[in-house]
Design an enzyme around this catalytic site. Structure first.
Site, PDB file in Angstrom:
ATOM      1  CD  GLU A   1      10.835  17.236   8.672  1.00 33.31           C
ATOM      2  OE1 GLU A   1      11.110  16.551   7.662  1.00 33.31           O
ATOM      3  OE2 GLU A   1      11.488  18.246   9.002  1.00 33.31           O
TER       4      GLU A   1
ATOM      5  CB  ILE B   1       9.076  -6.441 -11.695  1.00 34.61           C
ATOM      6  CG1 ILE B   1       9.822  -7.399 -12.634  1.00 34.61           C
ATOM      7  CG2 ILE B   1       7.708  -6.057 -12.291  1.00 34.61           C
ATOM      8  CD1 ILE B   1      10.022  -6.920 -14.049  1.00 34.61           C
TER       9      ILE B   1
ATOM     10  N   GLY C   1       0.856  -1.198   0.000  1.00 33.77           N
ATOM     11  CA  GLY C   1       0.000   0.000   0.000  1.00 33.77           C
ATOM     12  C   GLY C   1       0.872   1.221   0.000  1.00 33.77           C
TER      13      GLY C   1
ATOM     14  CG  HIS D   1       7.385  27.619  15.436  1.00 35.47           C
ATOM     15  ND1 HIS D   1       7.620  26.879  16.583  1.00 35.47           N
ATOM     16  CD2 HIS D   1       8.407  28.503  15.360  1.00 35.47           C
ATOM     17  CE1 HIS D   1       8.742  27.307  17.157  1.00 35.47           C
ATOM     18  NE2 HIS D   1       9.230  28.296  16.453  1.00 35.47           N
TER      19      HIS D   1
END
Lengths: 559, 559
Positions: free
Chosen positions: A307, A84, A11, A358
């Site tokens: 991150e 592949i 996925g 922030h």
């Protein structure tokens, strides 16, 4: 307790290997904290399979770099080198030398050249990998995709589609497999069934080992048990700090650090860190050192500027044990770098706490690249996640209470860089309802005006409310700290906050105005920012963008 | 024409190196297409500086892997190896061997050990890098951050903050710099001023070279000029395909491929590709081959499974020349992987075209990991970007017209996997307005009901409208293909589409309902999906989630 983790990335590519690094980190951390010379109660490997697609994704390089740095020796990755991908042979886009790259990342590497039938080679590779205890191992296993299919093996046509009846027949013939579909021959069944008693024996042995551990190390056992079961220690909520309007003004990122430190003291599975912004996100746990190769018992995680990997690793930690509660941090705008991992938290019901500071143009001089605009609404629209934007100390404590309790739903806390006053009327209980009245001088649920805000703009709404009241208006000020929680309240409660008869409504939030029609109605007005920000000190930029008491008053009067 | 590009990555880390790969690709492509044995009219290097933070970000590994694959020999990257990031020494999170990794990625690597004062070593490194023509080069330059500052050099305190007056004085003293602030000594000025006549001479020489090129190769020169200036060839819009309601039903991803192929034929700077999903996104240009090391004149880009890098590379291509119009593609849900690069397109005014297929739960069996829910609203809220969701052939053509014309504003096209009919009333002109009426049986701008939809759900709205009209209602059906464009229309036009007197409104869109209050008003209803999807064929899942003609009718009647 789990004996071994096996992760298969499918996925959203690259998420599996990131989860695996988190799982291996969890094992290493718990082993360092709880194992005793005479009882290694935490001791398992993490196995993961990743394909060419995973290897191309940047997230996999991020997490493998930090896994190498951490020296996660019990992480064993099988790279299914079948050359592949969906668009065909990897020759068209992926010709790097993966093993050399992993050596650069500090991994031990092994190559199994015949992954189709070289079972002994695979066994030997696993044995070798286990013998290398200070580095994770990549076992590159060269395979043929669709092995056995005479006409489709080694082609992209077996990547995303079924073989089809004709080719299934040809494959059966080719592999000498004469059985009916779904028939499992007796010898195969008995071969695999060996694992049932074997697994049961392992479990029994572990349970006996844990009973022994409990007898000898009662305190540690209780702590470990709470991590394994996820049962929170009694009275943990009381550890959260409390504030009054007289408490000093402070940035919510600093108030967040007070909460993080309070929680880490009382919740044994609480751990986390930042993507190289610990001193800006204010996420250091002061009583703990850094989780590092030599100090894996510590709880401050140093993710580096990674991150996306950080999010995926935290998903792995959260899924390892229900009582491990990972938090991770960066600037709110950089959720853009890790959004795919955050969505997996939501989809996998991994209760990661995202500490995002922030949180608006109020961050000032860093300018538009660092100033979130569309981020609040973008997460409010994401299913199964809580977007929380607290306004002061009590709301920050409330946001943490909600985040810790929601173990099947991740939370994002948007926190200010700039100082904010402690407001009258805010409360933990209010935050739990998502939206609530912080002040009102009307009666009969019929104020002249409703002012709504979140986070740093709640102060502005409160002040505007005070001014308008001086002029004789009845004004209600509402904190909408979490839209998702508010939407879950009863229709009666929602009507008690936003009575449908009151159409004079103004909202203020330093972000996109889109979505605010929901609470302002057709006749209300939203004050916000629908363009990129600018570089200037917070006070100056708020004035330029009309995020002011004066503008709220003028807008309300013009309704 | 630019002689050399110099990119410095700052702010969102890793974007600079990605842009640089795009710039170097553009040079290589244009050189291959336009250079002649006697006139190498396109010939420049791309230089980029990247720091430790950029190196940790996954995007940089993605783009450096594909740059190595493409063999971009004129890309020269300086890695500022100062071993300091915001949280302190890189020892805490970043201890990989970067040069070994880059060797794995197929780069030539050089190490300049004294980057503070080793100017000759740097000159020699650049010379060596230029001599390696088949590989990009990484020059690792070991430096001291804050070099010269006696008390702050080599520490994180010079990473994000100014030195302060006292330390500036100490640094001046230490470096023997006696001048006033902003004073440039005469010898320094004259040293640097050399570049003015040198640059002017280079420009003059290039202009003469181009004049010669124009004389000898008029046709190629005209094409190259249109790429350099960005002037679109006359009549390009007519190349877009046209459809009638009798044209065969088709998925908008297939209709998109017709547009891409039509545009590539007439626009010389049109090029692009997919992140390993060309055959699903339908993005192959049939008249061209693949851009590869040996065939850089071709226009199909094979990005591999590197969505984030793809976006950053396309930003570089778009910024290289105004007439280069790059498109890139993946599944709409995987914009999550590349969101930071998409936001940079918007912020840098890079008119990249994002071809995002499989745009809803209508994609079927791949299930929730692949099904976008919150993505439409999340981009509608992003500043300076156009989110377009066409419903059929004419709207897809219209979306491409808008996307090509918006060279300072990127566009995202959300396209269906599933077949959709060609609808009556859709038009290119309608798309240009963002929202428009496709059918209406009312008069006097006062229908009983307004049904709004986008993309694949416009068919459902149209059918529901037909049914309700049979029952005697006056119904208007509105396509809201781009909210941003609609919001830019005059107040009169908007009122002509959504008259404020008509409060009976229903919208249908296979995504988050958040934001639809804007068009439905307080009394209207939005049909959509506010949870994760499920795995099932499109027809089945639409029924389960209430995205049906019956539900639209029932909802309208219940208003």
């Amino acid at each position: 307790m789990i004996h071994c983790w096996f992760v298969y990335g499918i996925g959203p590519l690259g998420q599996g290997i990131a989860n695996a690094v988190g799982l291996a980190l969890a094992e290493r951390h718990l082993a360092a904290r709880f194992n005793k010379p005479d009882n290694e109660i935490v001791d398992h490997y993490t196995y993961v399979i990743l394909g060419d697609g995973c290897q191309m994704e940047g997230i996999s390089n991020e997490v493998c770099s930090i896994a190498g740095h951490w020296g996660l020796g019990k992480l064993i990755a099988f790279y299914d080198d079948n050359h592949i991908s969906i668009d065909g042979d990897t020759e068209i886009a992926f010709t790097e030398d993966v093993s050399t790259r992993f050596e650069g990342l500090g991994w031990h590497t092994i190559w199994v050249k015949n992954g189709n039938t070289g079972y002994d080679d695979i066994r030997a590779a696993i044995k070798e990998a286990k013998a290398v205890t200070d580095k994770p191992t990549l076992i590159k296993v060269t395979t043929t995709i669709g092995y056995g299919s005479p006409n489709k093996a080694n082609s992209y046509s077996v990547h995303g589609s079924a073989l089809g009846a004709k080719e299934v027949d040809a494959t059966r013939q080719n592999l000498g497999w004469p059985y009916e579909p779904f028939h499992v021959p007796e010898d195969v069944k008995s071969h695999w069934s060996r694992h049932i008693p074997h697994g049961a024996a392992l479990e029994e042995a572990w349970n006996a080992k844990f009973a022994e551990y409990e007898r000898k190390y009662a305190e540690e056992a209780a702590e470990l048990k709470s991590i394994i079961t996820g049962e929170l220690p009694a009275g943990w909520v009381e550890a959260l700090p409390k504030y009054t309007p007289e408490s000093p003004a402070d940035a919510t990122r600093n108030l967040s650090q007070q909460c993080l430190n309070a929680l880490a003291k009382v919740i044994p599975g609480f751990l986390g860190g930042s993507a190289d912004l610990a001193s800006s996100n204010m996420t250091l746990l002061k009583m703990f050192g850094d989780f590092q190769k030599a100090t894996p018992e510590e709880r401050n995680l140093r993710f580096g500027v990674r991150e996306h990997g950080m999010g995926g690793i935290c998903n792995g930690i959260a899924l390892h044990c229900p009582g491990l509660i990972p938090y991770c941090a960066t600037f709110f705008v950089f959720t853009d770098y890790m959004r795919a991992a955050i969505r997996i938290s939501a989809l996998c019901e991994a209760g990661v706490i995202y500490v995002m500071t922030h949180d608006s143009i109020g961050l000032g001089e860093d300018g538009p690249t660092h100033q979130p605009i569309e981020h609040l609404i973008s997460f409010r629209a994401m299913p199964n996640i809580l977007m929380l934007r607290p306004a002061d100390g009590n709301e920050t404590a409330g946001a943490y209470k909600v985040a810790v309790l929601n173990r099947k739903r991740p939370s994002i806390l948007a926190l200010s860089r700039q100082k904010l006053p402690q407001l009258a009327g805010t409360s933990v209980e209010g935050v739990e309802k998502g939206g609530y009245i912080i002040s009102d001088n009307s009666s009969g649920n019929k104020p002249d005006l409703i002012l709504s805000a979140t986070g740093s703009e709640l102060e502005i709404a409160a002040k505007a409310g005070d001014e308008l009241r001086k002029e004789g208006k009845t004004v209600r000020v509402v904190s909408l700290v979490s839209w998702e929680l508010f939407e879950e309240q009863s229709a009666d409660y929602k009507e008690s906050v936003f009575p449908s008869a009151v159409t004079a409504r103004v909202s203020i939030e330093a972000g996109s105005t889109l979505g605010w029609e929901k609470y302002n109605g057709s006749k209300g007005k939203a004050i916000g920012i629908d363009r990129f920000g600018a570089s200037a000190p917070a006070g100056r930029i708020y004035k330029e963008f009309g995020l002011t008491v004066e503008n709220v008053i003028a807008t309300a009067k013009a309704l």
